[in-house]
Design a protein around this motif. Structure first.
Motif, PDB file in Angstrom:
ATOM      1  N   SER A 105      -3.745 -15.868 -17.841  1.00  0.00           N
ATOM      2  CA  SER A 105      -3.200 -15.219 -16.649  1.00  0.00           C
ATOM      3  C   SER A 105      -3.576 -13.738 -16.618  1.00  0.00           C
ATOM      4  O   SER A 105      -3.974 -13.211 -15.568  1.00  0.00           O
ATOM      5  CB  SER A 105      -1.679 -15.376 -16.625  1.00  0.00           C
ATOM      6  OG  SER A 105      -1.128 -14.692 -15.537  1.00  0.00           O
ATOM      7  N   LEU A 149      -7.195 -13.369 -15.773  1.00  0.00           N
ATOM      8  CA  LEU A 149      -7.394 -13.575 -14.336  1.00  0.00           C
ATOM      9  C   LEU A 149      -7.078 -12.301 -13.572  1.00  0.00           C
ATOM     10  O   LEU A 149      -7.794 -11.927 -12.639  1.00  0.00           O
ATOM     11  CB  LEU A 149      -6.522 -14.730 -13.836  1.00  0.00           C
ATOM     12  CG  LEU A 149      -6.546 -14.988 -12.331  1.00  0.00           C
ATOM     13  CD1 LEU A 149      -7.938 -15.397 -11.864  1.00  0.00           C
ATOM     14  CD2 LEU A 149      -5.524 -16.051 -11.970  1.00  0.00           C
ATOM     15  N   GLN A 150      -6.018 -11.613 -13.955  1.00  0.00           N
ATOM     16  CA  GLN A 150      -5.665 -10.352 -13.293  1.00  0.00           C
ATOM     17  C   GLN A 150      -6.758  -9.304 -13.497  1.00  0.00           C
ATOM     18  O   GLN A 150      -7.096  -8.564 -12.571  1.00  0.00           O
ATOM     19  CB  GLN A 150      -4.314  -9.832 -13.794  1.00  0.00           C
ATOM     20  CG  GLN A 150      -3.153 -10.746 -13.482  1.00  0.00           C
ATOM     21  CD  GLN A 150      -3.090 -11.149 -12.020  1.00  0.00           C
ATOM     22  OE1 GLN A 150      -3.247 -10.330 -11.125  1.00  0.00           O
ATOM     23  NE2 GLN A 150      -2.895 -12.438 -11.778  1.00  0.00           N
ATOM     24  N   HIS A 151      -7.334  -9.247 -14.695  1.00  0.00           N
ATOM     25  CA  HIS A 151      -8.441  -8.325 -14.952  1.00  0.00           C
ATOM     26  C   HIS A 151      -9.653  -8.699 -14.106  1.00  0.00           C
ATOM     27  O   HIS A 151     -10.342  -7.824 -13.585  1.00  0.00           O
ATOM     28  CB  HIS A 151      -8.824  -8.316 -16.436  1.00  0.00           C
ATOM     29  CG  HIS A 151      -7.834  -7.619 -17.308  1.00  0.00           C
ATOM     30  ND1 HIS A 151      -7.649  -6.259 -17.297  1.00  0.00           N
ATOM     31  CD2 HIS A 151      -6.954  -8.096 -18.220  1.00  0.00           C
ATOM     32  CE1 HIS A 151      -6.711  -5.926 -18.156  1.00  0.00           C
ATOM     33  NE2 HIS A 151      -6.266  -7.033 -18.739  1.00  0.00           N
ATOM     34  N   CYS A 152      -9.895  -9.996 -13.979  1.00  0.00           N
ATOM     35  CA  CYS A 152     -11.024 -10.476 -13.174  1.00  0.00           C
ATOM     36  C   CYS A 152     -10.848 -10.084 -11.711  1.00  0.00           C
ATOM     37  O   CYS A 152     -11.778  -9.623 -11.062  1.00  0.00           O
ATOM     38  CB  CYS A 152     -11.141 -11.990 -13.315  1.00  0.00           C
ATOM     39  SG  CYS A 152     -12.477 -12.735 -12.365  1.00  0.00           S
ATOM     40  N   LYS A 153      -9.644 -10.262 -11.191  1.00  0.00           N
ATOM     41  CA  LYS A 153      -9.371  -9.917  -9.792  1.00  0.00           C
ATOM     42  C   LYS A 153      -9.443  -8.413  -9.552  1.00  0.00           C
ATOM     43  O   LYS A 153      -9.781  -7.988  -8.453  1.00  0.00           O
ATOM     44  CB  LYS A 153      -7.998 -10.447  -9.380  1.00  0.00           C
ATOM     45  CG  LYS A 153      -7.959 -11.939  -9.224  1.00  0.00           C
ATOM     46  CD  LYS A 153      -6.580 -12.395  -8.812  1.00  0.00           C
ATOM     47  CE  LYS A 153      -6.522 -13.891  -8.579  1.00  0.00           C
ATOM     48  NZ  LYS A 153      -5.171 -14.338  -8.213  1.00  0.00           N
ATOM     49  N   ALA A 154      -9.126  -7.623 -10.569  1.00  0.00           N
ATOM     50  CA  ALA A 154      -9.137  -6.171 -10.419  1.00  0.00           C
ATOM     51  C   ALA A 154     -10.553  -5.595 -10.504  1.00  0.00           C
ATOM     52  O   ALA A 154     -10.792  -4.472 -10.068  1.00  0.00           O
ATOM     53  CB  ALA A 154      -8.267  -5.532 -11.503  1.00  0.00           C
ATOM     54  N   ARG A 155     -11.471  -6.373 -11.046  1.00  0.00           N
ATOM     55  CA  ARG A 155     -12.855  -5.927 -11.176  1.00  0.00           C
ATOM     56  C   ARG A 155     -13.496  -5.841  -9.790  1.00  0.00           C
ATOM     57  O   ARG A 155     -13.266  -6.698  -8.945  1.00  0.00           O
ATOM     58  CB  ARG A 155     -13.616  -6.941 -12.046  1.00  0.00           C
ATOM     59  CG  ARG A 155     -14.968  -6.499 -12.458  1.00  0.00           C
ATOM     60  CD  ARG A 155     -15.634  -7.432 -13.469  1.00  0.00           C
ATOM     61  NE  ARG A 155     -14.934  -8.629 -13.861  1.00  0.00           N
ATOM     62  CZ  ARG A 155     -15.268  -9.854 -13.449  1.00  0.00           C
ATOM     63  NH1 ARG A 155     -16.262 -10.036 -12.636  1.00  0.00           N
ATOM     64  NH2 ARG A 155     -14.596 -10.896 -13.878  1.00  0.00           N
ATOM     65  N   ALA A 196     -15.832  -6.467  -6.815  1.00  0.00           N
ATOM     66  CA  ALA A 196     -16.657  -7.635  -6.492  1.00  0.00           C
ATOM     67  C   ALA A 196     -18.101  -7.205  -6.258  1.00  0.00           C
ATOM     68  O   ALA A 196     -18.356  -6.163  -5.664  1.00  0.00           O
ATOM     69  CB  ALA A 196     -16.116  -8.333  -5.256  1.00  0.00           C
ATOM     70  N   LYS A 201     -15.844 -17.282  -2.594  1.00  0.00           N
ATOM     71  CA  LYS A 201     -15.489 -16.286  -3.602  1.00  0.00           C
ATOM     72  C   LYS A 201     -15.039 -17.030  -4.849  1.00  0.00           C
ATOM     73  O   LYS A 201     -13.955 -17.586  -4.912  1.00  0.00           O
ATOM     74  CB  LYS A 201     -14.383 -15.368  -3.110  1.00  0.00           C
ATOM     75  CG  LYS A 201     -14.095 -14.286  -4.110  1.00  0.00           C
ATOM     76  CD  LYS A 201     -13.104 -13.295  -3.631  1.00  0.00           C
ATOM     77  CE  LYS A 201     -12.904 -12.283  -4.737  1.00  0.00           C
ATOM     78  NZ  LYS A 201     -11.949 -11.277  -4.389  1.00  0.00           N
ATOM     79  N   LEU A 253     -14.257 -17.000  -8.829  1.00  0.00           N
ATOM     80  CA  LEU A 253     -13.884 -16.129  -9.937  1.00  0.00           C
ATOM     81  C   LEU A 253     -14.508 -16.673 -11.214  1.00  0.00           C
ATOM     82  O   LEU A 253     -14.468 -17.868 -11.478  1.00  0.00           O
ATOM     83  CB  LEU A 253     -12.367 -16.068 -10.080  1.00  0.00           C
ATOM     84  CG  LEU A 253     -11.616 -15.496  -8.888  1.00  0.00           C
ATOM     85  CD1 LEU A 253     -10.117 -15.604  -9.101  1.00  0.00           C
ATOM     86  CD2 LEU A 253     -12.012 -14.060  -8.646  1.00  0.00           C
ATOM     87  N   ASP A 259     -13.300  -9.575 -19.471  1.00  0.00           N
ATOM     88  CA  ASP A 259     -11.934  -9.827 -18.990  1.00  0.00           C
ATOM     89  C   ASP A 259     -11.070 -10.419 -20.096  1.00  0.00           C
ATOM     90  O   ASP A 259      -9.919 -10.012 -20.294  1.00  0.00           O
ATOM     91  CB  ASP A 259     -11.952 -10.796 -17.798  1.00  0.00           C
ATOM     92  CG  ASP A 259     -12.690 -10.244 -16.599  1.00  0.00           C
ATOM     93  OD1 ASP A 259     -12.702  -9.011 -16.419  1.00  0.00           O
ATOM     94  OD2 ASP A 259     -13.248 -11.054 -15.838  1.00  0.00           O
TER      95      ASP A 259
END
Length: 134
Positions: free
Chosen positions: A70, A73-79, A81, A93, A95, A101
């Protein structure tokens, strides 16, 4: 009622809750098989014939893995795009969990991961050139 009686009642309730939880572990089928948990516990020098304890370790491990995933995933979303070339790619999109991450998420739990410089950290690395653009 004095403080000693209240404390004793709370302890009794805690003991009853723990007993009930341990009993529920007997009926629980963990995601991580008992044999796998037993193997790694034995490898680390821990032997325990109580299946409830094995399943408790399994539940704790499952929770740890879920928390790390989890956080990753938050680190991935914050990266930021990457810039997409066409509209088809913009709609899809996807991920991708990268080692970066995962390393950041694990670092929050005190686990430092280092990977070799040649480590593939791109989703298209190692793929057939014909399928990279799909």
């Amino acid at each position: 009622m004095n403080h000693g009686q209240q404390s004793g009642e709370a302890k009794h309730e805690d003991d009853a809750a723990l007993t009930e939880f341990l009993a529920s572990l007997m009926e629980y089928t963990p995601t991580i098989p008992d044999d796998l948990v037993e193997h790694y516990l034995a490898k680390s020098g821990f032997q325990c014939p109580d299946v409830r304890l094995i399943r408790l370790v399994s539940v704790a491990t499952q929770k740890f893995v879920a928390d790390v995933a989890s956080d990753a995933l938050q680190h991935c979303k914050a990266r930021p795009a990457p810039v997409m070339k066409d509209k088809k790619q913009q709609k899809e999109k996807r991920l991708v969990l990268t080692m970066e991450d995962l390393s950041k998420a694990l670092r929050e739990y005190g686990v430092n991961v280092k990977h070799p410089e040649y480590f593939a950290d791109s989703p298209s690395t190692g793929m057939d050139p014909a399928t990279r653009d799909e």
